[in-house]
Design an enzyme around this catalytic site. Structure first.
Site, PDB file in Angstrom:
ATOM      1  N   GLY A  13       1.682  -3.027  -2.886  1.00 10.10           N
ATOM      2  CA  GLY A  13       1.912  -4.395  -2.423  1.00 10.10           C
ATOM      3  C   GLY A  13       3.306  -4.682  -1.892  1.00 10.10           C
ATOM      4  N   LEU A  97     -14.182  -2.337   6.268  1.00  8.94           N
ATOM      5  CA  LEU A  97     -14.955  -3.585   6.199  1.00  8.94           C
ATOM      6  C   LEU A  97     -16.103  -3.528   7.199  1.00  8.94           C
ATOM      7  CD1 LEU A  97     -11.994  -6.110   6.057  1.00  8.94           C
ATOM      8  CD2 LEU A  97     -13.543  -5.518   4.184  1.00  8.94           C
ATOM      9  N   HIS A 111      -1.292  -0.303   9.749  1.00 10.16           N
ATOM     10  CA  HIS A 111      -1.519   1.134   9.621  1.00 10.16           C
ATOM     11  C   HIS A 111      -0.212   1.885   9.908  1.00 10.16           C
ATOM     12  CE1 HIS A 111      -3.675   4.836   9.412  1.00 10.16           C
ATOM     13  NE2 HIS A 111      -3.358   5.188  10.637  1.00 10.16           N
ATOM     14  N   ASP A 152      -8.872   2.002  11.385  1.00 10.54           N
ATOM     15  CA  ASP A 152      -7.516   1.886  11.941  1.00 10.54           C
ATOM     16  C   ASP A 152      -7.547   1.862  13.468  1.00 10.54           C
ATOM     17  OD1 ASP A 152      -6.363   1.885   9.364  1.00 10.54           O
ATOM     18  OD2 ASP A 152      -6.583   4.046   9.269  1.00 10.54           O
ATOM     19  N   GLU A 181       7.398  -1.245   8.438  1.00  9.98           N
ATOM     20  CA  GLU A 181       6.174  -2.034   8.237  1.00  9.98           C
ATOM     21  C   GLU A 181       6.497  -3.468   7.839  1.00  9.98           C
ATOM     22  OE1 GLU A 181       2.593   0.781   6.699  1.00  9.98           O
ATOM     23  OE2 GLU A 181       4.076   0.261   5.211  1.00  9.98           O
TER      24      GLU A 181
END
Ligand code: GRF
Length: 204
Positions: A13, A97, A111, A152, A181
């Protein structure tokens, strides 16, 4: 109007933390005009859940074991919908998903590789290995829309190269990737919120 985000996580996280910090910051000063209304994890032991709880954000655990993908994703879509997100952010979510989910929620995914490269789990390790074998000269980080069940893969919102340096180890490279990121994700969320159709923007 302040946008609502639901963040899906499976692990540490650190990217969720970057989002929490950005939403706590004044939008006039580089912050995000958004609230995280829930953090959902498919793993009960994800450290991301503790980060969310520490920030006072509601959490949901949605274990995926012993349930077929279609049913799981329908239930997940309902759970997420109850938090009325304008945007769903996959920040270290380790499941594919179904189209059902992404048809109901505008979804973006982070990603740790350049668009079109090293899809799936272990992308940082795969890129590092490719660099060591002189197959690539730089890595990258990207955030893309999730239009379907592709892994991705999808229209790219933001991407940034991540260089390799002589003497890099997997650890030093990973740290550089994560650092990148944390800014790319914020930029991408800002862009995705700005791209939501005016007619439905925050029209909950
Ligand atoms: C990140 O490298 C992300 O790109 C990948 O999983 C990792 C999650 O890291 N999909 P964290 O849980 O946000 O620290």
């Amino acid at each position: 109007m302040t946008a609502q985000l639901v963040v899906l996580v499976s692990g540490n996280g650190s990217n969720l933390q970057a989002l929490i910090s950005a939403t706590a910051q004044d939008p006039a000063n580089g912050g995000l005009d958004a609230t995280i209304t829930a953090v959902v994890s498919n793993r009960a032991d994800a450290y991301a859940l503790q980060r969310a709880q520490a920030a006072g954000i509601p959490t949901e655990i949605a274990p995926h074991q012993g349930i077929d993908r279609a049913t799981y994703d329908q239930e997940l879509a309902y759970t997420v919908a109850s938090y009325q997100p304008d945007l769903v952010v996959l920040a270290g979510w380790d499941r594919i998903l179904t189209t059902y989910f992404v048809a109901h929620h505008t979804t973006i995914n982070l990603h740790p590789a350049k668009p079109g490269t090293f899809r799936g789990l272990g992308a940082i390790e795969k890129a590092f290995d490719a660099w060591q074998h002189d197959e690539i000269t730089e890595g990258g980080v990207m955030v893309h829309y999730v239009p379907d069940e592709g892994v991705d893969d999808g229209p790219v919102l933001v991407w940034e190269p991540v260089p390799f340096f002589t003497g890099d180890t997997l650890d030093t490279y990973s740290e550089r990737v994560h650092h990148t990121e944390h800014t790319v994700l914020i930029e991408a969320v800002r862009l995705a919120l700005a791209q939501l159709p005016l007619t439905s923007r925050f029209g909950r």
